[in-house]
Design a protein around this motif. Structure first.
Motif, PDB file in Angstrom:
ATOM      1  N   ASN A 266       1.022  -1.474   0.263  1.00 25.02           N
ATOM      2  CA  ASN A 266       0.229   0.109  -0.071  1.00 25.02           C
ATOM      3  C   ASN A 266       1.053   1.064   0.160  1.00 25.02           C
ATOM      4  O   ASN A 266       0.356   1.919   0.662  1.00 25.02           O
ATOM      5  CB  ASN A 266      -0.447  -0.132   1.019  1.00 25.02           C
ATOM      6  N   LYS A 267       1.982   1.118  -0.803  1.00 19.29           N
ATOM      7  CA  LYS A 267       3.106   2.860  -1.297  1.00 19.29           C
ATOM      8  C   LYS A 267       3.490   2.374  -2.507  1.00 19.29           C
ATOM      9  O   LYS A 267       3.033   1.178  -2.700  1.00 19.29           O
ATOM     10  CB  LYS A 267       4.297   2.872  -0.069  1.00 19.29           C
ATOM     11  N   SER A 268       3.711   3.389  -2.841  1.00 17.92           N
ATOM     12  CA  SER A 268       3.930   3.162  -4.393  1.00 17.92           C
ATOM     13  C   SER A 268       5.388   3.374  -3.981  1.00 17.92           C
ATOM     14  O   SER A 268       6.479   4.012  -3.983  1.00 17.92           O
ATOM     15  CB  SER A 268       3.523   5.196  -4.577  1.00 17.92           C
ATOM     16  N   TYR A 269       5.717   3.172  -5.777  1.00 19.27           N
ATOM     17  CA  TYR A 269       6.990   3.285  -6.416  1.00 19.27           C
ATOM     18  C   TYR A 269       7.635   3.294  -7.312  1.00 19.27           C
ATOM     19  O   TYR A 269       6.747   3.545  -8.248  1.00 19.27           O
ATOM     20  CB  TYR A 269       7.815   1.656  -5.967  1.00 19.27           C
ATOM     21  N   THR A 270       8.898   4.003  -7.328  1.00 23.02           N
ATOM     22  CA  THR A 270       9.346   4.384  -8.990  1.00 23.02           C
ATOM     23  C   THR A 270      11.008   3.657  -9.302  1.00 23.02           C
ATOM     24  O   THR A 270      11.196   3.565  -8.050  1.00 23.02           O
ATOM     25  CB  THR A 270       9.572   5.943  -9.318  1.00 23.02           C
ATOM     26  N   VAL A 271      10.758   4.396 -10.332  1.00 21.61           N
ATOM     27  CA  VAL A 271      12.902   3.219 -10.052  1.00 21.61           C
ATOM     28  C   VAL A 271      13.884   4.175 -10.994  1.00 21.61           C
ATOM     29  O   VAL A 271      13.978   4.914 -12.287  1.00 21.61           O
ATOM     30  CB  VAL A 271      12.959   1.431 -10.987  1.00 21.61           C
TER      31      VAL A 271
END
Length: 437
Positions: A266-271
């Motif tokens: 329930n968290k957002s991620y990018t790379v």
């Protein structure tokens, strides 16, 4: 410890004296390991019957290229076009976004070098290892569609290089590494690199146009539908998208299942360094547990819409039979080998990551609405597997080897929408969630 002759002799004798192992040796050396260990029961346990079955349109074929992410996205679109315009069959041009993705990835590569010219050696080596490749992720294909539109395959057909991409990638990457040296040398010398970059991009464009064909900026297209009505189009690829596809791409989000300790749910991620079009939206994921992940995919299919998804297709995959199932091969009975590493462990220790994108075209549900198996539309042509190019994935296989789906925002809860909208945690460039399908 040092491997002594006595120790190795003990291992040798243990194998040589085991009649089961000698029987497996005979079968595997004659027929190949997986053919020898294929479980006949897996066929009977995974029959292609689904309570939700959205399409049986002929499958597409990416041939000897890594464009599965493009094929999967355009397959979700083409089903809408086929249904909405009453067509027998239809394909969007997969070569068209491929051209622009190569062009944009080259510019993206240049920009990362210029903006991060003082990066550490590991990051620089990461960028130079593969300046560009065929693969991608959902937000990357969205960036191409929004900027360049789409067109029918008949208007921009396949080329030798789009169908068999090894040579194209080899020489494009050779050129990009050479260009990287020129750009970084210019930056270090304090020179203005804008004019240099423009000349390098012209060279890249010339290479792509000569290899893949110059994409038309406008085109004419006509077809007769099932009612024998003639439909004509004349315009740009973006106008074609608006008229025939008309999907609001802002309404779709990437959902992942990465059960590793460094990525709370329930968290957002990018790379870091992940993208293709400079100025487009970031590649962004919302991480949820697998139960919720599958419920979202089911909910979208219950509303009549197929689902783009990313997985590790080579894991216990029977390509010949079209089965993705954990019981495909019996290593335990044959060799006393049991694979016990869990999903998080496989991600953390480099055993698995997303390698392929396909389309969820159906699902079988039990009396409680829980999934038991899934219908998978592949892009390896009609002769892959035994079901005209469609595959069957067991629910247990989906749990273990599926990492990403794309679903509509309206299927998410308010809490999930807020988590997706929040500032994402930036993952390292080599994180497995940065893998390109």
């Amino acid at each position: 410890m040092t491997l002594t002759n006595d120790f190795t002799q003990k291992l040798y004798e243990n194998f040589a004296e085991n009649p089961k192992f000698r029987a497996v040796e005979n079968a595997a050396t004659k027929n190949g390991l997986l053919n020898a260990l294929e479980a006949r029961s897996s066929h009977a346990n995974n029959l292609p019957e689904f309570s939700i079955d959205l399409t049986s349109d002929p499958v597409t074929n990416q041939k000897q290229s890594g464009r599965c992410w493009m094929f999967a996205a355009m397959n979700t679109f083409r089903h809408k076009v086929i249904n909405n315009f009453k067509l027998e069959n239809f394909e969007l041009s997969q070569a068209y976004p491929y051209f622009w993705d190569k062009y944009e990835k080259s510019n993206w590569f240049f920009e990362q070098l210029i903006e991060n010219s003082e990066m550490d050696d590991r990051r620089l080596k990461f960028l130079l290892q593969t300046p560009q490749q065929d693969g991608g992720q959902w937000d990357m294909i969205v960036a191409i569609f929004e900027k360049y539109g789409v067109m029918p395959k008949a208007a921009y057909p396949e080329s030798s290089a789009s169908s068999t991409s090894r040579e194209l990638n080899q020489y494009l990457n050779k050129l990009l590494r050479q260009d990287a040296q020129l750009l970084l040398d210019a930056v270090k010398a304090g020179k203005d690199v804008a004019a240099l970059k423009e000349s390098l991009l012209q060279e890249i464009f010339n290479f792509l146009a000569a290899t893949l064909g110059l994409p038309p900026q406008e085109f004419d297209f006509a077809f007769r539908n099932k009612d024998k009505e003639l439909v004509k189009f004349s315009g740009t690829p973006k106008e074609f998208y608006d008229q025939f596809v008309a999907v609001d791409l802002d309404n779709y989000v990437s959902i992942i299942n990465a059960p590793t300790a460094d990525k709370p749910y329930n968290k957002s991620y990018t790379v870091e360094f992940l993208g293709n079009v400079v100025g487009a939206r970031d590649v962004k994921h919302l991480n949820v547990d697998m139960s919720r992940f599958k419920k979202l995919a089911i909910a979208q299919m219950q509303q009549g819409e197929t689902v783009w998804f990313g997985c590790d297709v080579g894991q216990v995959s029977n390509r010949k039979s079209g089965l993705l199932t954990l019981d495909a091969y019996d290593f335990e009975t044959a060799l006393d080998i049991e694979f016990t590493q869990d999903k998080a462990g496989r991600l953390d220790y480099g055993e698995s990551l997303m390698t392929h994108a396909m389309v969820l075209a159906g699902v079988d549900l039990d009396e409680n609405g829980n999934s038991t198996q899934w219908k998978v539309e592949n892009s390896w042509g009609k002769d892959a597997g035994e079901f005209n190019g469609y595959f069957v994935a067991s629910d247990a296989w989906m749990d273990e080897y599926t990492y990403q789906i794309v679903v509509r925002k309206d299927l998410l809860t308010e809490e999930e929408l807020a988590a997706y909208a929040a500032e994402p945690q930036v993952l390292l460039p080599w994180d497995p969630m940065g893998a390109l399908a």
